[in-house]
Motif scaffolding. Structure first.
Motif, mmCIF file in Angstrom:
data_model
loop_
_atom_site.group_PDB
_atom_site.id
_atom_site.type_symbol
_atom_site.label_atom_id
_atom_site.label_comp_id
_atom_site.label_asym_id
_atom_site.label_seq_id
_atom_site.Cartn_x
_atom_site.Cartn_y
_atom_site.Cartn_z
ATOM 1 N N SER A 61 48.923 48.124 60.322
ATOM 2 C CA SER A 61 50.086 48.978 60.630
ATOM 3 C C SER A 61 51.401 48.233 60.463
ATOM 4 N N PHE A 62 51.488 47.392 59.439
ATOM 5 C CA PHE A 62 52.727 46.716 59.067
ATOM 6 C C PHE A 62 53.759 47.798 58.756
ATOM 7 N N GLY A 63 54.909 47.739 59.406
ATOM 8 C CA GLY A 63 55.919 48.773 59.245
ATOM 9 C C GLY A 63 55.998 49.720 60.427
ATOM 10 N N ARG A 64 55.154 49.498 61.452
ATOM 11 C CA ARG A 64 55.205 50.341 62.658
ATOM 12 C C ARG A 64 56.622 50.334 63.228
ATOM 13 N N ALA A 67 63.494 46.490 61.700
ATOM 14 C CA ALA A 67 64.895 46.287 62.074
ATOM 15 C C ALA A 67 65.525 45.458 60.969
ATOM 16 N N ILE A 68 66.803 45.682 60.731
ATOM 17 C CA ILE A 68 67.521 44.923 59.723
ATOM 18 C C ILE A 68 68.921 44.643 60.265
ATOM 19 N N VAL A 69 69.363 43.403 60.120
ATOM 20 C CA VAL A 69 70.705 43.015 60.552
ATOM 21 C C VAL A 69 71.140 41.816 59.709
ATOM 22 N N ASP A 70 72.347 41.904 59.166
ATOM 23 C CA ASP A 70 72.866 40.857 58.279
ATOM 24 C C ASP A 70 71.857 40.543 57.182
ATOM 25 N N ASN A 71 71.445 39.282 57.067
ATOM 26 C CA ASN A 71 70.521 38.867 56.010
ATOM 27 C C ASN A 71 69.071 38.818 56.467
ATOM 28 N N TYR A 72 68.769 39.402 57.621
ATOM 29 C CA TYR A 72 67.412 39.357 58.167
ATOM 30 C C TYR A 72 66.818 40.756 58.282
ATOM 31 N N ALA A 73 65.526 40.828 57.969
ATOM 32 C CA ALA A 73 64.750 42.047 58.179
ATOM 33 C C ALA A 73 63.517 41.660 58.978
ATOM 34 N N PHE A 74 63.110 42.537 59.901
ATOM 35 C CA PHE A 74 61.977 42.287 60.783
ATOM 36 C C PHE A 74 61.013 43.457 60.650
ATOM 37 N N VAL A 75 59.723 43.138 60.540
ATOM 38 C CA VAL A 75 58.717 44.186 60.382
ATOM 39 C C VAL A 75 57.577 43.926 61.360
ATOM 40 N N GLY A 76 57.297 44.911 62.202
ATOM 41 C CA GLY A 76 56.207 44.813 63.159
ATOM 42 C C GLY A 76 54.898 45.302 62.573
ATOM 43 N N ALA A 77 53.837 44.564 62.869
ATOM 44 C CA ALA A 77 52.471 44.938 62.501
ATOM 45 C C ALA A 77 51.679 44.930 63.809
ATOM 46 N N HIS A 126 55.358 46.702 68.436
ATOM 47 C CA HIS A 126 55.377 48.159 68.453
ATOM 48 C C HIS A 126 56.791 48.697 68.258
ATOM 49 N N THR A 127 57.789 48.033 68.855
ATOM 50 C CA THR A 127 59.201 48.342 68.602
ATOM 51 C C THR A 127 59.970 47.028 68.481
ATOM 52 N N ILE A 128 61.099 47.080 67.760
ATOM 53 C CA ILE A 128 61.925 45.896 67.524
ATOM 54 C C ILE A 128 63.394 46.304 67.612
#
Length: 187
Positions: A61-64, A67-77, A126-128
């Protein structure tokens, strides 16, 4: 399930697709993926990159959460089962992957985050929520207390992370947890 989660920051947008994967007998394998979009000069959103975890597994469930801010993206699995090194399997313990945009505009996986007290069925990621220097990640079915180790079934938890001067993210932990964690490198 493209669009399961979304986030926007400036001219960039990230969209989670938790069921993305190979299809067998009409069922997707559920590794998951996330898509990065950039707003063009014509004010149109253009897909620039699809990202997946380096160690993706069936039903992660990568993509659950994204979040994205400046040059960073975060993806929850949230259903990923393995620790940072890719071993110590704990079903549905969860992970969050950190991507950084390089000078060529490519989003490169930089770090994999897991809870310091990860547990089976914790669902970390689960959330970010993210800001420039801070990150909060939920584990909505986590059962362990942060200090005593007591357990309250599916009471949930939130984990706070901070970015250091080198761009690495570290979990804020209580004094009682410090002795069991690896040393944080000097900035």
């Amino acid at each position: 399930q493209f669009g399961y989660s979304t986030s926007i920051s400036g001219d960039y947008c990230i969209v989670g697709a938790i069921n993305e994967g190979t299809v067998t007998n009409g069922r997707a394998s559920g590794e998951g993926a996330a898509y990065i979009y950039k707003r063009s000069n014509a004010n149109q959103w253009e897909e620039i990159q699809k990202i997946v975890a380096h160690d993706r597994k069936k039903n992660d469930s990568f993509g659950r959460a994204v979040a994205i801010v400046d040059n960073y993206a975060f993806v929850g699995a949230s259903e990923h089962a393995f620790n940072i090194e890719g071993n110590e399997e704990l079903a549905y313990s969860g992970a969050v992957y950190v991507y950084k945009r390089d000078l060529n505009g490519n989003w490169i996986e930089q770090q994999k985050l897991v809870a310091s007290d990860r547990e089976r069925n914790g669902s970390f990621g689960h959330t970010i929520t993210a800001t420039k220097n801070y990150l909060v990640i939920s584990a909505h079915v986590e059962s362990l207390d942060d200090a005593s180790g007591a357990s309250v079934n599916e009471s949930g938890a939130a984990y706070s992370f901070e970015k250091d001067a080198n761009g690495k993210w570290y979990e804020h932990v209580s004094e009682s947890q410090l002795s069991s964690l690896p040393a944080r490198p000097a900035a």
